[in-house]
Design a protein around this motif. Structure first.
Motif, PDB file in Angstrom:
ATOM      1  N   ALA A 162      10.401   8.424   2.075  1.00  0.00           N
ATOM      2  CA  ALA A 162       9.450   8.760   1.012  1.00  0.00           C
ATOM      3  C   ALA A 162      10.171   9.464  -0.118  1.00  0.00           C
TER       4      ALA A 162
ATOM      5  N   ARG B 135      -0.063   9.889  -4.016  1.00  0.00           N
ATOM      6  CA  ARG B 135       0.669   8.742  -3.477  1.00  0.00           C
ATOM      7  C   ARG B 135       0.396   7.547  -4.374  1.00  0.00           C
TER       8      ARG B 135
ATOM      9  N   LEU C 123       4.744  14.093   6.318  1.00  0.00           N
ATOM     10  CA  LEU C 123       4.424  12.677   6.116  1.00  0.00           C
ATOM     11  C   LEU C 123       3.856  12.025   7.371  1.00  0.00           C
TER      12      LEU C 123
END
Length: 125
Positions: free
Chosen positions: A73, A30, A63
């Motif tokens: 995302a 991330r 997620l």
């Protein structure tokens, strides 16, 4: 790793990614995160080795998500420009989401929207 174990890993480490199928596949990192005061989220990941559709689906369906809120995302291929910490500094959810859908950060490969009912819609660009 069975599906239940994968779901448990995702629940504990939802800020990261679910363990990917194939055992040796590298997890995406991330590189950007935004959460509004209302609980809507926007996230950006980089997949070090690229991703298959199954790996993207497994990652994006696990997620972190607040029920009744939106989550957006995306996953970038290695070397593509991503927003990084600029995403965290966005003023609101719509600004953060728009950042990922406009140049120079619209070059992601896989994306997903999790709607307020929790349904995940995967998109390949």
């Amino acid at each position: 790793m069975n599906k239940l174990a994968v779901l448990c890993v995702g629940a504990v480490a939802a800020a990261g990614a679910l363990a990917l199928a194939g055992g040796g596949a590298a997890k995406p990192e991330r590189v950007g995160y935004f959460k509004s005061a209302a609980g809507n989220r926007v996230m950006a990941y980089v997949a070090p080795d690229g991703m298959t559709e199954k790996q993207a689906r497994d990652t994006l369906s696990g997620l972190m998500h607040t029920p009744g809120r939106l989550t957006f995302a995306v996953i970038y291929e290695p070397g593509r420009k991503h927003p990084g910490s600029r995403l965290t500094g966005a003023s609101d959810y719509f600004t953060a989401a728009a950042m990922l859908d406009q140049p120079p950060f619209d070059n992601w490969t896989w994306g997903a929207v999790v709607n307020i009912a929790g349904h995940v819609q995967l998109q390949e660009k």
